[in-house]
Design a protein around this motif. Structure first.
Motif, PDB file in Angstrom:
ATOM      1  N   GLY A   9       0.838  -1.207   0.000  1.00 26.96           N
ATOM      2  CA  GLY A   9       0.000   0.000   0.000  1.00 26.96           C
ATOM      3  C   GLY A   9       0.871   1.256   0.000  1.00 26.96           C
ATOM      4  O   GLY A   9       1.942   1.283   0.620  1.00 26.96           O
ATOM      5  N   GLY A  10       0.390   2.284  -0.699  1.00 27.67           N
ATOM      6  CA  GLY A  10       1.125   3.545  -0.737  1.00 27.67           C
ATOM      7  C   GLY A  10       1.330   4.114   0.657  1.00 27.67           C
ATOM      8  O   GLY A  10       2.336   4.771   0.943  1.00 27.67           O
ATOM      9  N   SER A  11       0.383   3.807   1.558  1.00 25.68           N
ATOM     10  CA  SER A  11       0.474   4.319   2.921  1.00 25.68           C
ATOM     11  C   SER A  11       1.602   3.648   3.710  1.00 25.68           C
ATOM     12  O   SER A  11       2.054   4.170   4.730  1.00 25.68           O
ATOM     13  N   VAL A  12       2.047   2.471   3.244  1.00 23.19           N
ATOM     14  CA  VAL A  12       3.184   1.805   3.903  1.00 23.19           C
ATOM     15  C   VAL A  12       4.491   2.491   3.459  1.00 23.19           C
ATOM     16  O   VAL A  12       5.393   2.738   4.267  1.00 23.19           O
ATOM     17  N   ILE A  13       4.555   2.820   2.169  1.00 19.96           N
ATOM     18  CA  ILE A  13       5.757   3.464   1.622  1.00 19.96           C
ATOM     19  C   ILE A  13       5.893   4.897   2.131  1.00 19.96           C
ATOM     20  O   ILE A  13       6.975   5.365   2.456  1.00 19.96           O
ATOM     21  N   LEU A  14       4.773   5.616   2.156  1.00 23.81           N
ATOM     22  CA  LEU A  14       4.831   7.023   2.564  1.00 23.81           C
ATOM     23  C   LEU A  14       3.599   7.367   3.394  1.00 23.81           C
ATOM     24  O   LEU A  14       2.496   7.470   2.862  1.00 23.81           O
ATOM     25  N   GLN A  36      16.553 -15.967  -2.184  1.00 23.08           N
ATOM     26  CA  GLN A  36      15.796 -17.219  -2.241  1.00 23.08           C
ATOM     27  C   GLN A  36      14.599 -17.179  -3.184  1.00 23.08           C
ATOM     28  O   GLN A  36      14.139 -18.214  -3.639  1.00 23.08           O
ATOM     29  N   TYR A  37      14.041 -15.989  -3.371  1.00 28.04           N
ATOM     30  CA  TYR A  37      12.817 -15.866  -4.172  1.00 28.04           C
ATOM     31  C   TYR A  37      12.955 -14.755  -5.205  1.00 28.04           C
ATOM     32  O   TYR A  37      13.569 -13.725  -4.918  1.00 28.04           O
ATOM     33  N   LYS A  38      12.361 -14.961  -6.375  1.00 25.64           N
ATOM     34  CA  LYS A  38      12.180 -13.844  -7.312  1.00 25.64           C
ATOM     35  C   LYS A  38      11.023 -13.013  -6.742  1.00 25.64           C
ATOM     36  O   LYS A  38       9.966 -13.554  -6.391  1.00 25.64           O
ATOM     37  N   ILE A  39      11.243 -11.710  -6.634  1.00 23.25           N
ATOM     38  CA  ILE A  39      10.230 -10.863  -5.985  1.00 23.25           C
ATOM     39  C   ILE A  39       9.653  -9.839  -6.967  1.00 23.25           C
ATOM     40  O   ILE A  39      10.399  -9.181  -7.699  1.00 23.25           O
ATOM     41  N   PHE A  40       8.333  -9.726  -6.953  1.00 25.73           N
ATOM     42  CA  PHE A  40       7.649  -8.674  -7.711  1.00 25.73           C
ATOM     43  C   PHE A  40       6.920  -7.788  -6.698  1.00 25.73           C
ATOM     44  O   PHE A  40       6.194  -8.306  -5.833  1.00 25.73           O
ATOM     45  N   ILE A  41       7.143  -6.473  -6.807  1.00 29.81           N
ATOM     46  CA  ILE A  41       6.505  -5.530  -5.875  1.00 29.81           C
ATOM     47  C   ILE A  41       5.581  -4.602  -6.660  1.00 29.81           C
ATOM     48  O   ILE A  41       6.003  -4.031  -7.676  1.00 29.81           O
ATOM     49  N   ILE A  42       4.365  -4.445  -6.174  1.00 33.52           N
ATOM     50  CA  ILE A  42       3.465  -3.455  -6.780  1.00 33.52           C
ATOM     51  C   ILE A  42       3.180  -2.417  -5.703  1.00 33.52           C
ATOM     52  O   ILE A  42       2.708  -2.746  -4.617  1.00 33.52           O
ATOM     53  N   VAL A  43       3.503  -1.148  -6.013  1.00 37.76           N
ATOM     54  CA  VAL A  43       3.383  -0.090  -5.016  1.00 37.76           C
ATOM     55  C   VAL A  43       2.079   0.684  -5.243  1.00 37.76           C
ATOM     56  O   VAL A  43       1.747   1.041  -6.377  1.00 37.76           O
ATOM     57  N   GLY A  44       1.356   0.966  -4.158  1.00 37.08           N
ATOM     58  CA  GLY A  44       0.087   1.703  -4.243  1.00 37.08           C
ATOM     59  C   GLY A  44       0.292   3.215  -4.157  1.00 37.08           C
ATOM     60  O   GLY A  44       1.416   3.710  -4.036  1.00 37.08           O
ATOM     61  N   GLY A  45      -0.818   3.929  -4.198  1.00 35.29           N
ATOM     62  CA  GLY A  45      -0.761   5.396  -4.264  1.00 35.29           C
ATOM     63  C   GLY A  45      -0.892   6.091  -2.919  1.00 35.29           C
ATOM     64  O   GLY A  45      -0.429   7.225  -2.753  1.00 35.29           O
ATOM     65  N   GLY A  46      -1.561   5.420  -1.960  1.00 35.54           N
ATOM     66  CA  GLY A  46      -1.697   5.982  -0.613  1.00 35.54           C
ATOM     67  C   GLY A  46      -2.433   7.317  -0.570  1.00 35.54           C
ATOM     68  O   GLY A  46      -3.240   7.631  -1.444  1.00 35.54           O
TER      69      GLY A  46
END
Ligand code: UTP
Length: 224
Positions: A9-14, A36-46
């Motif tokens: 969530g955007g609110s976690v990032i900012l 260990q894992y291939k990671i995909f991150i999708i960031v929200g707008g918050g």
């Protein structure tokens, strides 16, 4: 290598204040896990996305335009996050197809097209790459039996059936900037693709790590 898709969530990032030390800790946790894992991150707008959408709505912009403004904010947040992770792409992909094709150990993206939130982008990407786990990292500890902001006696659920969530919230997209724990279109994909999905508080890095690494965690498991 196993793969994990995390919708943050955007609110976690900012939140209200920029929290540089938290962002660096989150980045270094992801770097550790990417061994260990291939990671995909999708960031929200918050909050920034919601404020812009509110302004546009007061100016009578149509829903599609409001969604497009929201998408731009999610992509700006994604660019900020991608630039603090050495192991990630720097050009933010515009679609889940583009994200799937990237070979960086950590792929970061934001929104794609109008009519849904970044949770749906995460679910779509998780289905596409055959992810072993889909994590929704939000700013509350999990899914509650009722809105914890309105009811003092709201209880956090350890597990919840996807059919119960669909019964309560439906599978359609209501309007730009609607702040729900998981949006309807995402629920639809999670059910169809039988995605193993955990909801966890992204601010609590110990719990986020527990959820990613399969240890017991404080959050909600969604049963599909
Ligand atoms: P978010 O994914 O941040 O939505 O996208 P959210 O659930 O309101 O907020 P979080 O999870 O607390 O961060 C912000 C807005 O951008 C538009 C939608 O209007 C959404 O509400 N959007 C986003 C899209 O139309 N398509 C996308 O792929 C992503």
């Amino acid at each position: 290598m196993k793969s994990i898709v995390i919708s943050i969530g955007g609110s976690v990032i900012l939140s209200e204040e920029a929290d540089v030390s938290f962002l660096r800790k989150l980045a270094s946790l992801l770097k550790k896990i990417s061994k260990q894992y291939k990671i995909f991150i999708i960031v929200g707008g918050g909050k920034i996305a919601r404020d812009y959408i509110k302004l546009g709505r007061e100016l009578d912009f149509d829903e599609k335009t409001l969604d497009s403004i929201g998408i731009d904010i999610t992509r700006a947040n994604a660019a900020i996050f991608a630039n603090i992770i050495n192991e990630s792409n720097k050009k933010i992909p515009c679609s889940t197809d583009e994200a799937e094709a990237m070979d960086d150990p950590i792929v970061v993206m934001g929104g794609t097209t109008p009519g849904h939130s970044t949770d749906m982008v995460g679910a779509e990407l998780a289905e596409k790459v055959g992810a072993d786990l889909f994590i929704i990292a939000t700013n509350v500890d999990g899914i509650y039996d009722k809105d914890p902001n309105k009811y003092d006696d709201a209880e956090q659920l350890e597990k919840v059936k996807i059919d119960d969530l669909i019964k309560n919230y439906g599978t359609s997209w209501e309007s730009a900037g609607k702040n729900m724990v998981i949006d309807g279109p995402a629920l639809e994909i999670m059910k169809k693709a039988k995605l193993l999905t955990y909801v966890v508080n992204g601010k609590r890095l110990d719990q986020l790590e527990n959820a990613i690494t399969g240890r017991s965690f404080d959050g909600t498991k969604i049963l599909v």
